[in-house]
Design a protein around this motif. Structure first.
Motif, PDB file in Angstrom:
ATOM      1  N   LEU A   1       6.915  -3.355  -7.524  1.00 20.32           N
ATOM      2  CA  LEU A   1       5.725  -3.074  -6.581  1.00 20.32           C
ATOM      3  C   LEU A   1       5.804  -1.569  -6.133  1.00 20.32           C
ATOM      4  CD1 LEU A   1       2.963  -3.886  -6.001  1.00 20.32           C
ATOM      5  CD2 LEU A   1       4.040  -5.637  -3.694  1.00 20.32           C
ATOM      6  N   GLN A   2       6.493  -1.282  -5.742  1.00 20.15           N
ATOM      7  CA  GLN A   2       6.677  -0.391  -4.836  1.00 20.15           C
ATOM      8  C   GLN A   2       6.865   0.798  -6.433  1.00 20.15           C
ATOM      9  OE1 GLN A   2       8.004  -0.270  -1.748  1.00 20.15           O
ATOM     10  NE2 GLN A   2       6.924   1.723  -2.034  1.00 20.15           N
ATOM     11  N   ARG A   3       7.552   1.395  -7.674  1.00 18.91           N
ATOM     12  CA  ARG A   3       7.145   2.265  -8.246  1.00 18.91           C
ATOM     13  C   ARG A   3       5.510   2.239  -8.250  1.00 18.91           C
ATOM     14  NH1 ARG A   3      10.269   4.031 -12.432  1.00 18.91           N
ATOM     15  NH2 ARG A   3      11.871   2.141 -12.417  1.00 18.91           N
ATOM     16  N   VAL A   4       4.691   1.455  -8.611  1.00 15.14           N
ATOM     17  CA  VAL A   4       3.494   1.199  -8.329  1.00 15.14           C
ATOM     18  C   VAL A   4       2.862   2.110  -7.290  1.00 15.14           C
ATOM     19  CG1 VAL A   4       1.703  -0.099  -9.166  1.00 15.14           C
ATOM     20  CG2 VAL A   4       3.271  -0.489  -9.849  1.00 15.14           C
ATOM     21  N   LEU A   5       3.446   1.710  -5.949  1.00 16.85           N
ATOM     22  CA  LEU A   5       2.506   1.669  -4.396  1.00 16.85           C
ATOM     23  C   LEU A   5       2.536   2.999  -4.837  1.00 16.85           C
ATOM     24  CD1 LEU A   5       2.299  -1.476  -3.011  1.00 16.85           C
ATOM     25  CD2 LEU A   5       0.713  -0.093  -3.927  1.00 16.85           C
ATOM     26  N   ASP A   6       4.709   3.914  -5.241  1.00 19.71           N
ATOM     27  CA  ASP A   6       4.589   5.185  -4.643  1.00 19.71           C
ATOM     28  C   ASP A   6       3.837   6.566  -5.629  1.00 19.71           C
ATOM     29  OD1 ASP A   6       6.663   4.252  -3.131  1.00 19.71           O
ATOM     30  OD2 ASP A   6       8.242   4.056  -4.779  1.00 19.71           O
ATOM     31  N   ALA A   7       3.155   5.610  -6.345  1.00 22.72           N
ATOM     32  CA  ALA A   7       2.384   6.401  -7.417  1.00 22.72           C
ATOM     33  C   ALA A   7       1.007   6.042  -7.394  1.00 22.72           C
ATOM     34  CB  ALA A   7       2.672   6.097  -9.172  1.00 22.72           C
ATOM     35  N   ASN A   8       0.645   5.724  -6.295  1.00 23.42           N
ATOM     36  CA  ASN A   8      -0.513   5.147  -6.938  1.00 23.42           C
ATOM     37  C   ASN A   8      -0.702   4.657  -4.382  1.00 23.42           C
ATOM     38  OD1 ASN A   8      -2.308   5.377  -9.560  1.00 23.42           O
ATOM     39  ND2 ASN A   8      -0.349   4.055  -9.140  1.00 23.42           N
ATOM     40  N   PRO A   9      -0.604   5.279  -4.110  1.00 20.22           N
ATOM     41  CA  PRO A   9      -0.739   4.822  -2.283  1.00 20.22           C
ATOM     42  C   PRO A   9      -1.807   4.511  -2.065  1.00 20.22           C
ATOM     43  CG  PRO A   9      -0.107   7.343  -2.211  1.00 20.22           C
ATOM     44  CD  PRO A   9      -0.397   6.592  -3.963  1.00 20.22           C
ATOM     45  N   GLY A  10      -3.113   4.778  -2.415  1.00 20.96           N
ATOM     46  CA  GLY A  10      -4.187   3.648  -2.120  1.00 20.96           C
ATOM     47  C   GLY A  10      -4.224   2.851  -2.670  1.00 20.96           C
ATOM     48  N   ALA A  11      -3.339   1.906  -3.510  1.00 23.98           N
ATOM     49  CA  ALA A  11      -3.917   0.925  -4.217  1.00 23.98           C
ATOM     50  C   ALA A  11      -4.148  -0.651  -3.255  1.00 23.98           C
ATOM     51  CB  ALA A  11      -2.678   0.684  -5.117  1.00 23.98           C
ATOM     52  N   LEU A  12      -4.380  -1.246  -3.405  1.00 21.03           N
ATOM     53  CA  LEU A  12      -4.943  -2.050  -2.297  1.00 21.03           C
ATOM     54  C   LEU A  12      -4.125  -3.392  -3.323  1.00 21.03           C
ATOM     55  CD1 LEU A  12      -8.432  -2.413  -1.803  1.00 21.03           C
ATOM     56  CD2 LEU A  12      -6.642  -1.799  -0.527  1.00 21.03           C
ATOM     57  N   VAL A  13      -3.246  -4.651  -2.741  1.00 21.96           N
ATOM     58  CA  VAL A  13      -2.643  -5.501  -3.323  1.00 21.96           C
ATOM     59  C   VAL A  13      -2.846  -6.957  -3.096  1.00 21.96           C
ATOM     60  CG1 VAL A  13      -0.109  -6.525  -3.507  1.00 21.96           C
ATOM     61  CG2 VAL A  13      -0.181  -4.089  -3.418  1.00 21.96           C
ATOM     62  N   PHE A  14      -3.337  -7.689  -3.962  1.00 18.87           N
ATOM     63  CA  PHE A  14      -3.505  -8.928  -3.897  1.00 18.87           C
ATOM     64  C   PHE A  14      -2.987 -10.121  -4.727  1.00 18.87           C
ATOM     65  CE2 PHE A  14      -7.533  -6.059  -4.487  1.00 18.87           C
ATOM     66  CZ  PHE A  14      -8.406  -6.619  -3.326  1.00 18.87           C
ATOM     67  N   GLY A  15      -2.436 -11.533  -3.353  1.00 18.66           N
ATOM     68  CA  GLY A  15      -1.737 -12.236  -4.109  1.00 18.66           C
ATOM     69  C   GLY A  15      -2.438 -14.087  -2.813  1.00 18.66           C
ATOM     70  N   PRO A  16      -1.992 -14.151  -3.999  1.00 19.81           N
ATOM     71  CA  PRO A  16      -2.173 -15.913  -2.596  1.00 19.81           C
ATOM     72  C   PRO A  16      -0.885 -15.593  -1.572  1.00 19.81           C
ATOM     73  CG  PRO A  16      -0.409 -16.315  -4.414  1.00 19.81           C
ATOM     74  CD  PRO A  16      -1.302 -15.128  -4.759  1.00 19.81           C
ATOM     75  N   ALA A  17      -0.935 -16.231  -0.849  1.00 18.05           N
ATOM     76  CA  ALA A  17      -0.220 -16.653   0.868  1.00 18.05           C
ATOM     77  C   ALA A  17       1.107 -16.523   0.384  1.00 18.05           C
ATOM     78  CB  ALA A  17      -0.761 -18.185   0.999  1.00 18.05           C
ATOM     79  N   GLY A  18       1.616 -17.324  -0.923  1.00 13.25           N
ATOM     80  CA  GLY A  18       3.528 -17.419  -0.927  1.00 13.25           C
ATOM     81  C   GLY A  18       3.517 -15.991  -1.732  1.00 13.25           C
ATOM     82  N   VAL A  19       2.632 -14.665  -1.937  1.00  9.88           N
ATOM     83  CA  VAL A  19       3.358 -13.900  -2.703  1.00  9.88           C
ATOM     84  C   VAL A  19       3.490 -13.104  -1.093  1.00  9.88           C
ATOM     85  CG1 VAL A  19       2.326 -11.194  -3.319  1.00  9.88           C
ATOM     86  CG2 VAL A  19       2.413 -13.257  -4.596  1.00  9.88           C
ATOM     87  N   ALA A  20       2.595 -13.305   0.210  1.00  7.41           N
ATOM     88  CA  ALA A  20       2.952 -12.168   1.147  1.00  7.41           C
ATOM     89  C   ALA A  20       3.974 -12.776   1.872  1.00  7.41           C
ATOM     90  CB  ALA A  20       1.498 -12.679   2.128  1.00  7.41           C
ATOM     91  N   ALA A  21       4.759 -14.160   2.004  1.00  6.63           N
ATOM     92  CA  ALA A  21       5.429 -14.318   2.442  1.00  6.63           C
ATOM     93  C   ALA A  21       6.501 -14.071   1.783  1.00  6.63           C
ATOM     94  CB  ALA A  21       5.067 -16.371   2.923  1.00  6.63           C
TER      95      ALA A  21
END
Length: 209
Positions: free
Chosen positions: A54-74
């Motif tokens: 996930l960090q690899r993707v966000l480093d290359a795309n700093p404006g990208a949003l991340v969606f997931g259920p509550a368990g992912v956020a935790a």
């Protein structure tokens, strides 16, 4: 809209140069893509997401949003996750996302059942994550899991028959040998071909929807 299947559960959907990354886990090559509007994580298991991927993707795309259920956020406290669940809708760039389901299929009574929420992309491509979720609307293209500790071939066949997509492609195959993969996709084809077509994508291959 094009979808490129990487190894196992990871898929990259592209519309006019804008990309959506789904489930970049540790059974998948390093995900090096740009133009990413969002990342969808169906659940927290490492074959679907790792902090490193996930960090690899966000480093290359700093404006990208991340969606997931509550368990992912935790499970990913160092990341900003827009928590979604069954019935939610998000629009980002050219992607209209609706989310379906709440729970991972049971692996074993001794293994905790985690949150799992599948994603419908632009009302055309549905990926249930690790579940047999029925979105309750017609599915043009189904990304169909074919191998997992929670998966029984007969149940997979019943699920695909119930969804009755126009086309399907197999995902979640890393737990299978080449022989097992061929057997499972053969059973999948038996369920699809009365109503549609099965497209077997090897890692890196794409399907135009």
């Amino acid at each position: 809209m094009d979808v490129t299947k990487l190894e196992h559960a990871c898929q990259v959907v592209e519309i006019d140069g804008s990309r959506l990354v789904i489930d970049p886990g540790n059974f998948t090559r390093p995900v090096d893509v740009t133009g990413v509007a969002a990342v969808v994580l169906t659940h927290e298991h490492p074959d679907h997401v790792t902090p490193e991927q996930l960090q690899r993707v966000l480093d290359a795309n700093p404006g990208a949003l991340v969606f997931g259920p509550a368990g992912v956020a935790a499970a990913l406290p160092d990341f900003v996750v827009d928590v979604v669940t069954d019935g939610d809708r998000r629009v980002v760039g050219p992607f209209e996302l609706t989310f379906h389901g709440t729970r991972h299929n049971v692996i074993h009574s001794s293994v905790p059942v985690v949150d799992n929420t599948g994603v419908f992309v632009n009302g055309r491509l549905f990926y249930p994550g690790d579940s047999y979720t029925d979105p309750g609307v017609p599915v043009e293209v189904l990304a169909a899991p074919v191998g997992a500790p929670w998966l029984k071939v007969a149940e997979m066949m019943d699920y695909v028959a119930a969804i009755a997509p126009q086309r399907a492609y197999p995902v979640h195959e890393a737990t299978l040998s080449e022989v097992g993969y061929g057997m499972h996709t053969g059973r999948l084809r038996e369920m699809i071909e009365p109503v549609g077509a099965l497209v077997v994508l090897r890692p890196g291959e794409s399907l135009t929807i």
